[in-house]
Design an enzyme around this catalytic site. Structure first.
Site, mmCIF file in Angstrom:
data_model
loop_
_atom_site.group_PDB
_atom_site.id
_atom_site.type_symbol
_atom_site.label_atom_id
_atom_site.label_comp_id
_atom_site.label_asym_id
_atom_site.label_seq_id
_atom_site.Cartn_x
_atom_site.Cartn_y
_atom_site.Cartn_z
ATOM 1 N N ARG A 29 -10.245 0.400 15.640
ATOM 2 C CA ARG A 29 -10.115 1.211 14.290
ATOM 3 C C ARG A 29 -11.028 0.571 13.249
ATOM 4 N NH1 ARG A 29 -4.390 1.885 11.059
ATOM 5 N NH2 ARG A 29 -4.596 -0.185 10.798
ATOM 6 N N LYS A 65 0.786 -1.096 0.080
ATOM 7 C CA LYS A 65 0.078 -0.102 -0.120
ATOM 8 C C LYS A 65 0.747 1.451 -0.049
ATOM 9 C CE LYS A 65 -0.504 -0.289 4.929
ATOM 10 N NZ LYS A 65 -1.286 -0.173 6.132
ATOM 11 N N TYR A 68 14.299 30.921 6.593
ATOM 12 C CA TYR A 68 13.071 31.482 7.350
ATOM 13 C C TYR A 68 13.477 31.456 8.771
ATOM 14 C CZ TYR A 68 10.687 31.197 2.618
ATOM 15 O OH TYR A 68 10.278 31.562 1.196
ATOM 16 N N MET A 73 10.502 25.157 0.964
ATOM 17 C CA MET A 73 9.702 24.357 0.089
ATOM 18 C C MET A 73 10.341 23.625 -0.987
ATOM 19 S SD MET A 73 6.486 25.389 -2.663
ATOM 20 C CE MET A 73 5.517 25.664 -1.304
#
Length: 382
Positions: free
Chosen positions: A141, A43, A263, A316
């Site tokens: 779950r 998966k 940043y 980013m």
């Protein structure tokens, strides 16, 4: 110049997937599983490595049972390994039973409503199709509660309409070998599956394999360990790394003591420094908290035999690393820096980012130039 060479020239980041290591990891886990069949969880796009390529390599290694999360993954797995069993862990979607049947997908039935839908469809075509039944052993779950399992076991009419081929549950603290939670889950699983004698059982994920034979039952279904990640919370990880993520040095610059970088001015240089700017960032799935702004301190990277640390925050598209102590001839514009792989483990980077290796792998972005190496040659899945 070939298209591949052109692609390489234009890549700022690249991802190498070692299919030979993937096959090796499956073989190792199969040997640890004893008499149990060793399946594979593919998966999350094969944990970020590419579902189809992973399925083909694992099939060649001997895997014949795959576990996907959603039907779309199941369809891709079926195309890649048409002779394998493909289970869909996400269950049976409403009004879709005929599509699962047509595609040869085996639903993992997670609730009574799904069981009734699958049984009704099987009755409508007068064919008892296979399915797995998920039991909730404490995670809250997915899966049947103990009372629901007991009621189902007594409903021979409903059970008789389809073929249960696997009773399964999921360990949720398996990475801690000393926890009592897994032992309680094990006993609940034994008690609940005793209601369905003769049906094969599956409890062990990657961690469950390492917990020992009491957890193995008939089928184990490793995930993260196949792809080189650590399944256990402590101890040495015996698995080979499969994915290597690298970033290109876009430029080198000088920074001076007292200046800030990145940043938020989150880091002030404590010495005159040589800084390499890399073409990778959180848009590529490299987590922002792995930079200096994270509470665990900066992650490391590796370049030409030298370990270096990140400087400032992860942006980013860009990351800065401190290459002050790296010889200039070992750190040039255009060189490749390993962000994780054989020298810097994915789990080491994940820990710095307060996450887990699973998240880094499954979040790998689309900008990497991907390549596959050491693919098994005798691929019977094709």
């Amino acid at each position: 110049m070939s298209n591949a060479e052109k692609d390489a020239r234009l890549a700022c980041s690249r991802l190498s997937i070692d299919l030979g290591a993937l096959a090796h990891n499956w073989t190792y886990l199969a040997s640890k599983a004893g008499t149990a069949e060793c399946g594979a969880a593919i998966k999350g796009d094969g944990y970020g490595t590419g579902l189809a390529k992973a399925a083909q390599a694992l099939f060649t290694a001997g895997c014949r049972t795959f576990f996907t999360a959603v039907p779309e993954e199941g369809l891709e797995a079926r195309a890649a390994a048409p002779e394998a069993r493909v289970f869909v862990l996400g269950g049976l979607l409403p009004d879709a039973a005929h599509l699962y049947h047509q595609a040869g997908l085996i639903p993992v039935l997670n609730c009574v409503a799904e069981i009734r839908d699958w049984a009704a469809y099987c009755a409508s075509i007068d064919t008892p199709l296979p399915a797995a039944i998920h039991l909730d052993t404490g995670m809250n779950r997915m899966g049947l509660t103990p009372d629901e399992a007991k009621a189902l076991s007594a409903d021979t009419n409903l059970l008789g309409r389809f073929e249960p081929v696997l009773m399964m549950s999921h360990l949720y603290c398996g990475g801690d070998p000393d926890t009592a939670v897994s032992a309680r889950q094990l006993q609940r699983f034994k008690d609940m599956t005793a209601l369905f004698p003769g049906v094969p059982r599956s409890l062990a994920n990657s961690a469950g394999i390492f917990l020992g034979p009491d957890y193995h039952f008939d089928v184990v279904r490793p995930g993260i360990s196949l792809y080189g990640g650590a399944a256990m919370d402590d101890g040495e990880n015996p698995m080979k790394p499969v994915a290597t993520a690298e970033a290109r040095i876009l430029m080198l610059r000088d920074g001076f003591k007292g200046e800030t970088i990145g940043y938020g001015a989150s880091q002030t240089l404590t010495r005159d420094s040589r800084i390499a700017i890399l073409g990778i960032g959180y848009a590529d799935g490299y987590h922002r908290l792995a930079g200096t702004g994270g509470p665990q301190g900066p992650a490391n990277a590796w370049i030409n035999g030298h370990t270096v640390s990140l400087l400032g925050r992860v942006s980013m598209d860009l990351i800065a690393v401190d290459v002050t102590d790296v010889p200039e001839d070992a750190c040039k514009r255009g060189d490749w820096v390993e962000m994780f792989g054989p020298h810097i483990s994915v789990d080491e980077v994940a820990a710095k980012a307060l996450t887990i290796g699973y998240e880094l792998l499954t979040g790998l972005g689309r900008r990497y130039r991907r390549s596959y190496i050491n693919a098994p040659q005798d691929n019977t899945a094709r």
